[in-house]
Design a protein around this motif. Structure first.
Motif, short mmCIF file in Angstrom:
data_model
loop_
_atom_site.label_atom_id
_atom_site.label_comp_id
_atom_site.label_asym_id
_atom_site.label_seq_id
_atom_site.Cartn_x
_atom_site.Cartn_y
_atom_site.Cartn_z
N ALA B 96 0.84 -1.20 0.00
CA ALA B 96 0.00 0.00 0.00
C ALA B 96 0.88 1.24 0.00
O ALA B 96 0.61 2.21 -0.73
CB ALA B 96 -0.92 -0.01 1.22
N GLY B 97 1.93 1.21 0.79
CA GLY B 97 2.83 2.35 0.88
C GLY B 97 3.50 2.63 -0.46
O GLY B 97 3.55 3.78 -0.92
N VAL B 98 4.00 1.59 -1.10
CA VAL B 98 4.68 1.75 -2.39
C VAL B 98 3.73 2.41 -3.39
O VAL B 98 4.08 3.37 -4.07
CB VAL B 98 5.14 0.38 -2.95
CG1 VAL B 98 5.79 0.55 -4.32
CG2 VAL B 98 6.11 -0.29 -1.99
N GLN B 99 2.50 1.92 -3.42
CA GLN B 99 1.55 2.45 -4.40
C GLN B 99 1.13 3.88 -4.10
O GLN B 99 0.93 4.69 -5.01
CB GLN B 99 0.30 1.55 -4.45
CG GLN B 99 0.61 0.18 -5.00
CD GLN B 99 -0.64 -0.67 -5.05
OE1 GLN B 99 -1.58 -0.37 -5.78
NE2 GLN B 99 -0.64 -1.74 -4.27
N PHE B 100 1.02 4.18 -2.81
CA PHE B 100 0.61 5.54 -2.46
C PHE B 100 1.74 6.53 -2.75
O PHE B 100 1.50 7.66 -3.19
CB PHE B 100 0.19 5.59 -0.98
CG PHE B 100 -0.99 6.47 -0.74
CD1 PHE B 100 -2.01 6.60 -1.68
CD2 PHE B 100 -1.09 7.20 0.43
CE1 PHE B 100 -3.10 7.42 -1.45
CE2 PHE B 100 -2.18 8.04 0.67
CZ PHE B 100 -3.19 8.15 -0.28
N MET B 101 2.97 6.07 -2.52
CA MET B 101 4.14 6.90 -2.86
C MET B 101 4.17 7.15 -4.37
O MET B 101 4.46 8.25 -4.83
CB MET B 101 5.44 6.18 -2.46
CG MET B 101 5.62 6.01 -0.97
SD MET B 101 6.32 7.47 -0.17
CE MET B 101 8.03 7.29 -0.60
N ALA B 102 3.84 6.11 -5.14
CA ALA B 102 3.85 6.24 -6.60
C ALA B 102 2.78 7.24 -7.07
O ALA B 102 2.97 7.95 -8.03
CB ALA B 102 3.63 4.88 -7.25
N GLU B 103 1.64 7.24 -6.34
CA GLU B 103 0.59 8.21 -6.68
C GLU B 103 1.03 9.63 -6.35
O GLU B 103 0.76 10.58 -7.08
CB GLU B 103 -0.69 7.91 -5.88
CG GLU B 103 -1.51 6.79 -6.43
CD GLU B 103 -2.83 6.62 -5.68
OE1 GLU B 103 -3.36 7.60 -5.12
OE2 GLU B 103 -3.32 5.46 -5.65
N LYS B 104 1.73 9.76 -5.24
CA LYS B 104 2.14 11.09 -4.78
C LYS B 104 3.29 11.65 -5.63
O LYS B 104 3.27 12.81 -6.03
CB LYS B 104 2.55 10.98 -3.30
CG LYS B 104 3.29 12.17 -2.74
CD LYS B 104 2.37 13.36 -2.51
CE LYS B 104 3.17 14.57 -2.00
NZ LYS B 104 2.34 15.78 -2.04
N PHE B 105 4.30 10.79 -5.87
CA PHE B 105 5.49 11.28 -6.60
C PHE B 105 5.42 10.77 -8.04
O PHE B 105 6.17 9.89 -8.45
CB PHE B 105 6.77 10.84 -5.88
CG PHE B 105 6.83 11.33 -4.46
CD1 PHE B 105 7.08 12.67 -4.19
CD2 PHE B 105 6.59 10.48 -3.39
CE1 PHE B 105 7.11 13.15 -2.88
CE2 PHE B 105 6.61 10.94 -2.08
CZ PHE B 105 6.86 12.28 -1.82
N LYS B 106 4.50 11.34 -8.77
CA LYS B 106 4.15 10.85 -10.11
C LYS B 106 5.31 10.89 -11.09
O LYS B 106 5.40 10.08 -12.00
CB LYS B 106 3.00 11.70 -10.68
CG LYS B 106 1.67 11.43 -10.03
CD LYS B 106 0.56 12.12 -10.80
CE LYS B 106 -0.81 11.73 -10.27
NZ LYS B 106 -1.02 12.14 -8.86
#
Lengths: 327, 222
Positions: B96-106
């Protein structure tokens, strides 16, 4: 085995075979044998790890006239084999009645119900419901398992199809399958009390015949049967006692190691001392059959000879099970 | 907590090959507790990565950042300025963290440094075990507080299969039979009658089988 006995039985089975092929609504041959009060004899056919139909047909011919029905295993030990329903159909084409084994490991409720509608349409009338060996034991340990429903829910689903004419979702079926529903029981697995509760639940869910785990410890099995009789369960379902035939010392030692198996040391010692381990294995099986069939409430014997199927006719003849009843 | 374990350094170094400056993002919550992706593990991993690349004579610049949680946007805002000119982010958060980071730091690749395993507990020092599969419809009130979905290898709802032996599961003697645990607990509580109920097939729509799930607490939704 005497040729006349075998021929006599094949002739008597001819009527059964026609019925099996046409898929009429009448009860299965196995059910009729049991309901007529005969002591049933069943064995197993493990489908091949290939698409070889002749392999299945030959196995069926070897047992024709010797058993009342043959279980067709469903990818046992989670090794990919020919589908149990397809193999069962081939077996019935040879005139031998099949008991389709159906596990919950590989199919969700959509696939299980669909496959069983098909099985019944093909004239298959007996189903044995099982959890199924975990895929980690088999030859595709990387696979995903299903276990959408468990074996008791499967039994209940088949009962619902037959008695209430509904699918698991409660929707009605115009032409429901009316299987003779079977389940397994292990009198030796622990915890004993919980295993017994589970066995009771299987019968309440709708199991009408029970094939037990292989029995070696007759005393312990007799105590279990006492409990079965006390609860009147032997009158609600036909109890068919499992017998495993061992070919060698190694085979019986491996059997002993299987979870939930109770093999008294005396049998291991006898096999170790025997001049002919094969003959000793047969003798042990015959002695067990002889003791078990005397136990009140046992209605049949289910012979498992994994890897030594050719011995089954010998066991059946020497146990005095021939000729098989025509019903 | 969500339990994870670090991927082998050899695997991580392979997919960092084309970068020269990265940020390793620890996560201050679950994976800190299970010693897979906390600040300490991030610093150790950063050193290992630097050494590996020095051996290849292609130095890698590694910065470590530790948001309190990678699964809440406010904590990601906090670290945005630290990510700065890094070419990629190696997240030591759970999936979940990896994916949320990917959403944030596009604009940056976000790569996983952990394998996310399960929801579980600390069984002993350095040992974590699975307890919950998040099936979305808890029945622990019936089973003595032991989950059959998670702790029975076949997710049986009506008792053990034939492979229960001496309290262990047949697939691995290191795994307790979930149904033995349920039985022991219900027996101790005097609630064995629970076991006589034929539990109907589960409605798996509440689980992953209903597609990716969403929880909405209406009274706090803005």
């Amino acid at each position: 085995m005497s040729q006349e006995l075998r021929k006599d039985n094949i002739d008597k089975n001819e009527t059964g075979s026609v019925e099996a092929k046409t898929g009429t609504k009448a009860a299965s041959h196995l059910q009729k044998v049991l309901e007529a009060g005969h002591f049933s004899v069943t064995a197993e056919i493990g489908p091949p790890m290939s698409a070889n139909a002749d392999f299945v047909r030959n196995k069926a011919r070897e047992l024709l006239g010797l058993v009342d029905a043959a279980n067709i295993t469903d990818n046992q030990t989670a090794v990919v084999r020919m589908s149990s329903i397809a193999a069962a159909y081939l077996v019935q084409q040879e005139g031998l009645e099949a008991v389709v084994q159906m596990t919950c490991r590989d199919r969700n409720r959509i696939a299980i119900q669909s496959d069983l509608l098909g099985a019944y349409a093909l004239g298959l009338k007996n189903v044995l419901c099982l959890s199924g060996d975990h895929q980690s034991f088999g030859n595709h340990p990387e696979s995903k398992n299903v276990y959408d429903i468990d074996s008791i829910q499967l039994i209940n689903a088949l009962r619902g199809m037959k008695e209430e004419k509904v699918f698991i979702n409660g929707k009605s079926i115009k032409t429901p399958p009316e299987f003779f529903i079977g389940a397994t029981a292990n009198p030796f697995a622990d915890p004993e009390e919980l295993q017994f509760i589970r066995f009771v639940k299987k019968i309440r869910a709708g199991a009408r015949f029970i094939q037990t785990q292989a029995i070696y410890d007759v005393e312990r099995f007799a105590r279990w049967m006492e409990k079965v009789r006390k609860e009147g369960l032997h009158e609600k379902a036909f109890i068919l006692a499992g017998i495993l035939v061992n070919k060698s010392l190694k085979s019986i030692e491996m059997t002993k190691m299987v979870a939930g198996m109770a093999v008294p040391d005396i049998f291991i010692e006898r096999m170790a001392r025997a001049a002919s381990q094969e003959e000793e294995g047969v003798k042990i099986a015959l002695e067990l059959i002889d003791e078990i069939r005397k136990i009140e409430g046992v209605k049949g014997i289910h012979i498992m000879a994994v890897g030594w199927e050719s011995i089954v006719p010998v066991i059946i003849e020497r146990a005095g099970f021939l000729p098989r009843p025509a019903v | 907590m969500i339990v994870a374990e670090q991927k082998p350094v050899e695997e991580i170094i392979r997919y960092l090959d084309k970068f020269n400056k990265i940020a390793v993002a620890a996560c201050g919550t679950c994976v800190t507790v299970c010693m897979a992706g906390g600040e300490k593990e991030a610093l150790t991993l950063a050193s290992a990565l630097r050494i590996k690349r020095l051996e290849q004579e292609r130095p890698l610049e590694v910065k470590v950042v530790t948001p309190k949680r990678q699964c809440d946007i406010e904590f990601l805002d906090d670290i945005a300025h630290e990510i700065g000119d890094c070419e990629a982010i190696l997240s030591l958060g759970c999936g979940a963290g990896v994916q949320f980071m990917a959403e944030k730091f596009k604009e940056k690749p976000v790569l996983p440094g952990l394998n996310t395993k399960f929801m579980g507990v600390t069984r002993d020092v350095g040992i974590w075990t699975e307890m919950c599969q998040g099936c979305g419809d808890c029945i622990l009130e019936k089973t003595g507080g032991v989950c059959p979905v998670t702790r029975c290898s076949k997710s049986n709802f009506n008792g053990p299969c034939g492979g229960s032996s001496n309290g262990k599961c047949e697939i691995n003697p290191g795994i307790d039979c979930g149904w033995q645990l349920i039985y022991d607990r219900l027996k101790a509580l005097g609630m064995l009658e629970n076991l006589y109920e034929i539990m109907p097939p589960k409605d798996w729509r509440s689980s992953r089988d209903g597609g990716p799930r969403k929880v909405e607490k209406k009274e706090v939704v803005l």
